[in-house]
Design a protein around this motif. Sequence first.
Motif, PDB file in Angstrom:
ATOM      1  N   HIS A  78     -49.596  11.773  19.275  1.00  0.00           N
ATOM      2  CA  HIS A  78     -50.530  12.032  18.192  1.00  0.00           C
ATOM      3  C   HIS A  78     -50.129  13.290  17.419  1.00  0.00           C
ATOM      4  N   TYR A  80     -48.840  15.793  14.165  1.00  0.00           N
ATOM      5  CA  TYR A  80     -47.646  15.891  13.329  1.00  0.00           C
ATOM      6  C   TYR A  80     -46.449  16.416  14.111  1.00  0.00           C
ATOM      7  N   ALA A 138     -48.116   7.115   7.715  1.00  0.00           N
ATOM      8  CA  ALA A 138     -49.343   7.178   8.510  1.00  0.00           C
ATOM      9  C   ALA A 138     -49.138   7.827   9.870  1.00  0.00           C
ATOM     10  N   ASP A 140     -47.991  10.804  10.415  1.00  0.00           N
ATOM     11  CA  ASP A 140     -48.106  12.263  10.340  1.00  0.00           C
ATOM     12  C   ASP A 140     -49.377  12.639   9.587  1.00  0.00           C
ATOM     13  N   PRO A 141     -50.436  13.049  10.279  1.00  0.00           N
ATOM     14  CA  PRO A 141     -51.710  13.353   9.607  1.00  0.00           C
ATOM     15  C   PRO A 141     -51.633  14.524   8.639  1.00  0.00           C
ATOM     16  N   VAL A 144     -51.721  13.849   4.820  1.00  0.00           N
ATOM     17  CA  VAL A 144     -52.962  13.700   4.052  1.00  0.00           C
ATOM     18  C   VAL A 144     -53.244  14.993   3.288  1.00  0.00           C
ATOM     19  N   MET A 169     -54.134   6.733   3.496  1.00  0.00           N
ATOM     20  CA  MET A 169     -54.751   7.992   3.908  1.00  0.00           C
ATOM     21  C   MET A 169     -56.148   7.753   4.475  1.00  0.00           C
ATOM     22  N   MET A 172     -55.861   6.526   7.960  1.00  0.00           N
ATOM     23  CA  MET A 172     -55.508   7.593   8.893  1.00  0.00           C
ATOM     24  C   MET A 172     -56.740   8.404   9.284  1.00  0.00           C
ATOM     25  N   VAL A 173     -57.590   8.685   8.300  1.00  0.00           N
ATOM     26  CA  VAL A 173     -58.811   9.438   8.586  1.00  0.00           C
ATOM     27  C   VAL A 173     -59.715   8.637   9.507  1.00  0.00           C
ATOM     28  N   GLU A 177     -56.846  10.451  13.158  1.00  0.00           N
ATOM     29  CA  GLU A 177     -55.590  11.189  13.262  1.00  0.00           C
ATOM     30  C   GLU A 177     -55.730  12.662  12.882  1.00  0.00           C
ATOM     31  N   LEU A 178     -56.633  12.984  11.960  1.00  0.00           N
ATOM     32  CA  LEU A 178     -56.742  14.369  11.505  1.00  0.00           C
ATOM     33  C   LEU A 178     -57.311  15.294  12.574  1.00  0.00           C
ATOM     34  N   ALA A 211     -61.327  12.691   4.127  1.00  0.00           N
ATOM     35  CA  ALA A 211     -60.785  13.800   4.919  1.00  0.00           C
ATOM     36  C   ALA A 211     -61.554  15.096   4.726  1.00  0.00           C
TER      37      ALA A 211
END
Length: 420
Positions: A78, A80, A138, A140-141, A144, A169, A172-173, A177-178, A211
Amino acid sequence: MTATALPAEARAYLVGGAVRDALLGLPPGDRDWVVVGTDAEAMQAAGFRAVGADFPVFLHPDTGEEYALARTERKRGHGYTGFVVHADRGVTLEQDLARRDFTINAIAQAADGRLIDPLGGQADLEARWLRHCSPAFAEDPLRVLRGARFLARLAPLGFRLHDDTLALMRGMVEAGELAHLVPERVWQELRRALAAPRPSAFLQALRACGALAVVLPEVDALYGVPQRPEFHPEVDTGVHTEMVLDMAARLAPGDATLGFAALTHDLGKALTPAEALPRHPGHEHRGLAPLAALCARLKVPNAERQLATDVCREHLNVHRFAELRDATVLELLERCGGLRQPARIDRLALACEADKRGRKGFGETDYPQGRALRACRDAALAVQAKDVAREGLEGPALGAALRRARIAAIGAARARLAAG
């Protein structure tokens, strides 16, 4: 760059922002290079100094510019940092470009000036699209936040986020992932966005994909909160915050410290009791707690934290500066450390001016309060203890005399301003 400094079998290409900005006619920044056809041992043997901890990056022995070996990446966890990096003589330039974030950042330039653009970055530059390179985006958070930050810089040129990239994006949110981003990287991207020409685009992009509620929930909570239309024709507090951010960028280009104060000055309005709306009594004090929480979470440096706190607490006092007593003005200056660090008052004045002018129809409004605040600061600073010292006067008595003299100097400065 001197080609002879590279290993004989290597080929170097200018990549990324340097190529993008040159094609856009923007001032050049740092130059980054990607190298194909060689390996780490050969680079070091040629005099390049290895500096990359996670992937092979080297500094040129003469120019100090960064040279990275062409590489591919494979997701293994998980966040970056969860990548397996592969870099050897067989990795091609096209493979390296494909792993990058946006097509406009995936253009390379050869030594003879030829452009290598396998992903259509030049077409997206022309069309003003910010578009991801591949579905690997997708993985690498941080991308975003990078995408939103690029828009803060490029929106004045007409750039928009491509619909497909926005959808990616958003996914991903929604996947959480963020949550794997560390505070230091969030702050780094935020600070760079605040120093950009249109920081409002950063907020808009993050809000569009969901995000903003994850990384800046205190700011996201401002959207939809009404204000009194006679003072705020834009009504929505989130929209007002965007306008203040852009006005701060206009008044002090590149000043991220001022930008952070502009971003957070009205956080208390999200906490106004519903029965008080659209008025916001006491919001300047109510905003201090969420501001402190935001600063603690993102590990915001002291300079930004101090100014943001001063602006949050004092912006209404500065707006009604003409109503303050001379003694109250001195207390304001002291609370903000303005007699020890005079520049903090300059930024306080600018932030309050951005707040006043960051409203619909108020963009060209004069702000005499800022001039008055600075003049009073200067008047108070001009009075020193030696100016009031008398025989036998010391300790608290000397401090009281100095205070009275500074209050008198502030009163005289205000009288001069009133007289024109």
